[in-house]
Design a protein around this motif. Structure first.
Motif, PDB file in Angstrom:
ATOM      1  N   LYS A 133     -17.095 -20.670   0.177  1.00 55.25           N
ATOM      2  CA  LYS A 133     -15.701 -20.552  -0.283  1.00 55.25           C
ATOM      3  C   LYS A 133     -15.586 -19.524  -1.415  1.00 55.25           C
ATOM      4  N   TRP A 134     -16.570 -19.534  -2.312  1.00 51.07           N
ATOM      5  CA  TRP A 134     -16.557 -18.581  -3.427  1.00 51.07           C
ATOM      6  C   TRP A 134     -16.669 -17.144  -2.908  1.00 51.07           C
ATOM      7  N   ASN A 135     -17.540 -16.949  -1.928  1.00 53.31           N
ATOM      8  CA  ASN A 135     -17.701 -15.622  -1.342  1.00 53.31           C
ATOM      9  C   ASN A 135     -16.434 -15.190  -0.617  1.00 53.31           C
ATOM     10  N   GLU A 136     -15.801 -16.104   0.119  1.00 52.27           N
ATOM     11  CA  GLU A 136     -14.543 -15.780   0.811  1.00 52.27           C
ATOM     12  C   GLU A 136     -13.434 -15.438  -0.174  1.00 52.27           C
ATOM     13  N   LEU A 137     -13.389 -16.156  -1.306  1.00 53.51           N
ATOM     14  CA  LEU A 137     -12.384 -15.850  -2.327  1.00 53.51           C
ATOM     15  C   LEU A 137     -12.598 -14.449  -2.887  1.00 53.51           C
ATOM     16  N   ASN A 138     -13.852 -14.102  -3.180  1.00 59.26           N
ATOM     17  CA  ASN A 138     -14.132 -12.761  -3.708  1.00 59.26           C
ATOM     18  C   ASN A 138     -13.834 -11.678  -2.678  1.00 59.26           C
ATOM     19  N   LYS A 139     -14.148 -11.951  -1.404  1.00 64.24           N
ATOM     20  CA  LYS A 139     -13.832 -10.975  -0.360  1.00 64.24           C
ATOM     21  C   LYS A 139     -12.336 -10.780  -0.235  1.00 64.24           C
ATOM     22  N   ARG A 140     -11.564 -11.861  -0.333  1.00 57.75           N
ATOM     23  CA  ARG A 140     -10.105 -11.764  -0.244  1.00 57.75           C
ATOM     24  C   ARG A 140      -9.538 -10.962  -1.417  1.00 57.75           C
ATOM     25  N   ILE A 141     -10.098 -11.176  -2.592  1.00 54.00           N
ATOM     26  CA  ILE A 141      -9.632 -10.426  -3.762  1.00 54.00           C
ATOM     27  C   ILE A 141      -9.928  -8.935  -3.584  1.00 54.00           C
ATOM     28  N   ARG A 142     -11.144  -8.624  -3.095  1.00 57.31           N
ATOM     29  CA  ARG A 142     -11.475  -7.210  -2.865  1.00 57.31           C
ATOM     30  C   ARG A 142     -10.535  -6.580  -1.845  1.00 57.31           C
ATOM     31  N   TYR A 143     -10.247  -7.321  -0.759  1.00 58.53           N
ATOM     32  CA  TYR A 143      -9.346  -6.783   0.266  1.00 58.53           C
ATOM     33  C   TYR A 143      -7.944  -6.563  -0.298  1.00 58.53           C
ATOM     34  N   LEU A 144      -7.417  -7.548  -1.023  1.00 61.63           N
ATOM     35  CA  LEU A 144      -6.067  -7.416  -1.572  1.00 61.63           C
ATOM     36  C   LEU A 144      -6.000  -6.286  -2.608  1.00 61.63           C
ATOM     37  N   TYR A 145      -7.084  -6.109  -3.356  1.00 64.15           N
ATOM     38  CA  TYR A 145      -7.125  -5.021  -4.331  1.00 64.15           C
ATOM     39  C   TYR A 145      -7.019  -3.672  -3.632  1.00 64.15           C
ATOM     40  N   ARG A 146      -7.830  -3.497  -2.565  1.00 68.63           N
ATOM     41  CA  ARG A 146      -7.763  -2.245  -1.812  1.00 68.63           C
ATOM     42  C   ARG A 146      -6.399  -2.069  -1.153  1.00 68.63           C
ATOM     43  N   PHE A 147      -5.870  -3.157  -0.582  1.00 66.33           N
ATOM     44  CA  PHE A 147      -4.577  -3.069   0.092  1.00 66.33           C
ATOM     45  C   PHE A 147      -3.480  -2.654  -0.878  1.00 66.33           C
ATOM     46  N   MET A 148      -3.457  -3.291  -2.043  1.00 71.13           N
ATOM     47  CA  MET A 148      -2.397  -2.968  -3.004  1.00 71.13           C
ATOM     48  C   MET A 148      -2.530  -1.544  -3.528  1.00 71.13           C
ATOM     49  N   ASN A 149      -3.735  -1.077  -3.694  1.00 74.00           N
ATOM     50  CA  ASN A 149      -3.918   0.285  -4.195  1.00 74.00           C
ATOM     51  C   ASN A 149      -3.593   1.332  -3.147  1.00 74.00           C
ATOM     52  N   ARG A 150      -3.756   0.988  -1.866  1.00 79.49           N
ATOM     53  CA  ARG A 150      -3.516   1.979  -0.823  1.00 79.49           C
ATOM     54  C   ARG A 150      -2.112   1.901  -0.244  1.00 79.49           C
ATOM     55  N   LYS A 151      -1.596   0.692  -0.068  1.00 82.08           N
ATOM     56  CA  LYS A 151      -0.353   0.512   0.675  1.00 82.08           C
ATOM     57  C   LYS A 151       0.880   0.308  -0.195  1.00 82.08           C
ATOM     58  N   THR A 152       0.700  -0.179  -1.401  1.00 82.01           N
ATOM     59  CA  THR A 152       1.869  -0.498  -2.222  1.00 82.01           C
ATOM     60  C   THR A 152       2.438   0.783  -2.822  1.00 82.01           C
ATOM     61  N   PRO A 153       3.749   0.996  -2.644  1.00 80.76           N
ATOM     62  CA  PRO A 153       4.329   2.192  -3.259  1.00 80.76           C
ATOM     63  C   PRO A 153       4.368   2.046  -4.783  1.00 80.76           C
ATOM     64  N   THR A 154       4.085   3.144  -5.485  1.00 77.12           N
ATOM     65  CA  THR A 154       4.033   3.107  -6.941  1.00 77.12           C
ATOM     66  C   THR A 154       5.375   3.429  -7.584  1.00 77.12           C
ATOM     67  N   GLY A 155       6.253   4.046  -6.831  1.00 79.93           N
ATOM     68  CA  GLY A 155       7.527   4.426  -7.410  1.00 79.93           C
ATOM     69  C   GLY A 155       7.540   5.877  -7.848  1.00 79.93           C
ATOM     70  N   TYR A 156       6.350   6.497  -7.946  1.00 78.47           N
ATOM     71  CA  TYR A 156       6.261   7.880  -8.388  1.00 78.47           C
ATOM     72  C   TYR A 156       6.098   8.857  -7.236  1.00 78.47           C
ATOM     73  N   SER A 157       5.870   8.347  -6.039  1.00 79.28           N
ATOM     74  CA  SER A 157       5.648   9.268  -4.920  1.00 79.28           C
ATOM     75  C   SER A 157       6.991   9.846  -4.479  1.00 79.28           C
ATOM     76  N   LYS A 158       6.941  11.032  -3.855  1.00 79.57           N
ATOM     77  CA  LYS A 158       8.142  11.716  -3.438  1.00 79.57           C
ATOM     78  C   LYS A 158       8.553  11.385  -2.003  1.00 79.57           C
ATOM     79  N   GLN A 159       7.863  10.431  -1.384  1.00 73.73           N
ATOM     80  CA  GLN A 159       8.185  10.077   0.007  1.00 73.73           C
ATOM     81  C   GLN A 159       9.380   9.182   0.098  1.00 73.73           C
TER      82      GLN A 159
END
Length: 164
Positions: free
Chosen positions: A138-164
């Motif tokens: 369970k601890w390993n799954e929690l850490n894997k989920r955090i890593r995935y969400l971290y990557r997802f938020m950094n790649r997919k979440t708009p920052t508000g500064y992009s011109k798209q």
């Protein structure tokens, strides 16, 4: 001249070999209707009555109806239900409503955030306990989920500064 005789003979032979057409139309549907309805599951005996409120086994006694027992309105669970709902309105300012949530884990009390933030709070709260050793999967799954969400938020979440 012989070729003429052979062609005539061939034509005579092919005339005798032509298939004959016979228009016979069987009336299967009319015969099927005349025989009556189709008998299915011949010999099957249904043991459950389909009449009444509930299907019952033939010949068996009906189940007894349970006696009505009204619920105790003054048991502790029902009497104290919702007692702390208006603590922030009626109580003092020192006690926050999230401090009253006794049955909720500490990392979930008063949480207002997305899944990533809740998972980080859970990892922080359970990291100092025996949880990583007691439940390593369970601890390993929690850490894997955090890593995935971290990557997802950094790649997919708009920052508000992009011109798209």
């Amino acid at each position: 001249m012989s070729w003429l005789i052979t062609t005539i003979n061939c034509l005579k032979q092919t005339k005798n070999l032509t298939p004959q057409k016979t228009t016979i139309r069987f009336r299967y549907h009319a015969e099927k209707i005349a025989r009556g309805p189709l008998i299915r599951r011949h010999g099957y005996e249904d043991h459950i009555q389909q009449s009444g409120l509930m299907p019952r086994v033939k010949g068996a006694k009906k189940l007894p109806m349970p006696t009505y027992r009204p619920k105790d309105a003054w048991c502790e669970k029902r009497a104290l239900f919702g007692q702390n709902d208006y603590i922030d309105i009626l109580g003092n300012e020192k006690l926050h409503p999230t401090r009253i949530l006794y049955n909720v884990p500490s990392w979930l009390r008063g949480v207002s955030g997305n899944e990533f933030q809740v998972a980080i709070k859970k990892r922080y709260a359970l990291g100092q306990t025996k949880y990583p050793l007691a439940r390593p999967t369970k601890w390993n799954e929690l850490n894997k989920r955090i890593r995935y969400l971290y990557r997802f938020m950094n790649r997919k979440t708009p920052t508000g500064y992009s011109k798209q």
